[in-house]
Design a protein around this motif. Structure first.
Motif, PDB file in Angstrom:
ATOM      1  N   CYS A   1      10.184  44.288  67.364  1.00 51.61           N
ATOM      2  CA  CYS A   1      10.939  44.078  66.132  1.00 51.61           C
ATOM      3  C   CYS A   1      10.076  43.292  65.154  1.00 51.61           C
ATOM      4  O   CYS A   1       9.529  42.246  65.512  1.00 51.61           O
ATOM      5  CB  CYS A   1      12.242  43.329  66.395  1.00 51.61           C
ATOM      6  SG  CYS A   1      13.149  42.926  64.862  1.00 51.61           S
TER       7      CYS A   1
ATOM      8  N   HIS B   1      17.464  46.373  70.357  1.00 49.77           N
ATOM      9  CA  HIS B   1      18.522  45.951  69.435  1.00 49.77           C
ATOM     10  C   HIS B   1      18.932  44.498  69.664  1.00 49.77           C
ATOM     11  O   HIS B   1      19.236  43.782  68.699  1.00 49.77           O
ATOM     12  CB  HIS B   1      19.708  46.900  69.544  1.00 49.77           C
ATOM     13  CG  HIS B   1      19.452  48.218  68.881  1.00 49.77           C
ATOM     14  ND1 HIS B   1      20.003  48.572  67.676  1.00 49.77           N
ATOM     15  CD2 HIS B   1      18.674  49.272  69.252  1.00 49.77           C
ATOM     16  CE1 HIS B   1      19.574  49.776  67.329  1.00 49.77           C
ATOM     17  NE2 HIS B   1      18.774  50.218  68.274  1.00 49.77           N
TER      18      HIS B   1
ATOM     19  N   LEU C   1      12.618  48.094  63.967  1.00 52.99           N
ATOM     20  CA  LEU C   1      12.507  47.966  65.418  1.00 52.99           C
ATOM     21  C   LEU C   1      12.021  49.270  66.027  1.00 52.99           C
ATOM     22  O   LEU C   1      12.128  50.340  65.448  1.00 52.99           O
ATOM     23  CB  LEU C   1      13.833  47.526  66.038  1.00 52.99           C
ATOM     24  CG  LEU C   1      15.071  48.405  65.829  1.00 52.99           C
ATOM     25  CD1 LEU C   1      15.174  49.450  66.924  1.00 52.99           C
ATOM     26  CD2 LEU C   1      16.334  47.541  65.832  1.00 52.99           C
TER      27      LEU C   1
ATOM     28  N   PHE D   1      13.683  44.461  58.121  1.00 52.00           N
ATOM     29  CA  PHE D   1      13.309  44.498  59.528  1.00 52.00           C
ATOM     30  C   PHE D   1      13.136  45.935  59.993  1.00 52.00           C
ATOM     31  O   PHE D   1      13.627  46.885  59.373  1.00 52.00           O
ATOM     32  CB  PHE D   1      14.347  43.778  60.394  1.00 52.00           C
ATOM     33  CG  PHE D   1      15.633  44.533  60.593  1.00 52.00           C
ATOM     34  CD1 PHE D   1      15.871  45.235  61.763  1.00 52.00           C
ATOM     35  CD2 PHE D   1      16.613  44.545  59.604  1.00 52.00           C
ATOM     36  CE1 PHE D   1      17.065  45.941  61.947  1.00 52.00           C
ATOM     37  CE2 PHE D   1      17.801  45.237  59.771  1.00 52.00           C
ATOM     38  CZ  PHE D   1      18.026  45.935  60.947  1.00 52.00           C
TER      39      PHE D   1
ATOM     40  N   ALA E   1      16.137  42.485  68.068  1.00 56.09           N
ATOM     41  CA  ALA E   1      16.221  42.492  66.611  1.00 56.09           C
ATOM     42  C   ALA E   1      17.288  41.525  66.112  1.00 56.09           C
ATOM     43  O   ALA E   1      17.054  40.742  65.182  1.00 56.09           O
ATOM     44  CB  ALA E   1      16.518  43.904  66.103  1.00 56.09           C
TER      45      ALA E   1
ATOM     46  N   VAL F   1      10.095  41.407  61.339  1.00 57.88           N
ATOM     47  CA  VAL F   1      10.969  40.861  60.302  1.00 57.88           C
ATOM     48  C   VAL F   1      10.099  40.320  59.175  1.00 57.88           C
ATOM     49  O   VAL F   1       9.185  39.526  59.421  1.00 57.88           O
ATOM     50  CB  VAL F   1      11.873  39.743  60.854  1.00 57.88           C
ATOM     51  CG1 VAL F   1      12.721  39.140  59.735  1.00 57.88           C
ATOM     52  CG2 VAL F   1      12.774  40.280  61.952  1.00 57.88           C
TER      53      VAL F   1
END
Length: 226
Positions: A107, A55, A98, A96, A58, A109
Motif C-alpha cells: 500500500c 485491504h 494498493l 493511496f 491500506a 499513501v
C-alpha cells in the motif's frame, strides 16, 4: 531549483499470517461492507488471504497517516472503481493505491499527490515471457526483450509490468489502460517511478505524479502482523 515534496509511504507485508483464522477475523473487522462482500466472493483461499492483507494494510496505514481511527475512514469509488478517501477531513487529501501478489501486500499513501503502486512476481509471467509481453509491452519494448538473453527476460518484464500498472493505477484507469499501447515513461513524464525488490521474488514499483520541477522520495517499509 527542484522542490522536494512530502515523502510517500509505501508499506508492505507478508500475507501468510492471514491464513490463521484468528488473524483473519481481526483483519475482517477493519474492512468496510463492500470490501467484506468482495472478500466473500473470492473462491481461492490464496486470493482471499492476499486481498484481506492488502485491504487491512491500506486501512491501517491511512488511519495512521491521517491520525484517525480506522472505523472513521469513508471511501467513495470513481466510475472506474478507484476508491478515494472522503472522511474524515484529515484524510481527504491523501491519495493511496494498493496491490498484492503471491504472498505480499503493498500500500502506498501520498499526501496530495496522485499515486499508484504495483507488486508482481515472475510466477505470474510463466515459462514464456514473450507471450505475456504481447499484452503488456509496446512493440519497442517487445523488441528490446527479444534482444535480451532468455534468462533475463522475465526479470525485465516484471519491472516493465509493475511500472506500467503503477502508472495506470495512479491515473485511475487501472485495468482499463491498454499497457501494450504505451512505452516506458521517459524523462518528460510527470510520473516519478521508484522500484524496490521486496523479496527475492517480489518487485514493487510506486508511481507519483509531480511537476517537472518537483521531486519526491518514496519510503518503503515492511510491517508485520501484530
Amino acid at each position: 531549483m527542484t522542490r522536494l515534496l512530502p515523502e510517500v509511504l509505501a508499506r508492505f507485508m507478508r500475507t501468510a499470517p492471514f491464513q490463521d483464522p484468528a488473524v483473519a477475523r481481526r483483519a475482517r473487522t477493519l474492512l468496510g461492507a463492500e470490501e467484506r462482500a468482495a472478500f466473500t466472493r473470492l473462491r481461492s483461499l490464496t486470493a482471499r488471504r492476499d486481498y484481506l492483507a492488502a485491504h487491512a494494510l491500506a486501512r491501517a496505514t491511512l488511519a495512521e497517516v491521517a491520525g484517525c481511527a480506522v472505523w472513521q475512514l469513508r471511501f467513495r469509488a470513481s466510475s472506474l472503481g478507484r476508491p478515494a478517501v472522503v472522511a474524515p477531513r484529515t484524510a481527504r487529501r491523501l491519495y493511496f493505491s494498493l496491490s498484492h501478489a503471491d504472498g505480499v501486500a503493498l500500500c502506498a499513501v501520498a499526501p496530495g499527490l496522485p499515486v499508484g503502486a504495483d507488486v508482481e512476481t515472475a510466477c505470474n509471467i510463466g515459462p514464456d515471457p514473450l507471450s505475456v509481453a504481447d499484452h503488456a509491452c509496446s512493440s519497442e519494448e517487445q523488441d528490446a526483450l527479444r534482444a535480451l538473453p532468455p534468462a533475463d527476460r522475465a526479470r525485465r518484464l516484471v519491472f516493465l509490468w509493475t511500472m506500467k500498472e503503477a502508472v495506470a493505477k495512479g491515473i485511475g484507469l487501472g485495468f482499463y489502460l491498454p499497457l501494450n499501447r504505451i512505452t516506458a515513461m521517459g524523462r518528460d513524464s510527470p510520473w516519478r517511478l521508484q522500484s524496490r525488490r521486496l523479496t527475492p521474488d517480489h518487485l514493487a514499483t510506486v508511481a507519483v505524479r509531480t511537476r517537472a520541477d518537483e521531486n519526491v522520495a518514496v519510503r518503503f517499509e515492511e510491517v508485520e502482523v501484530a
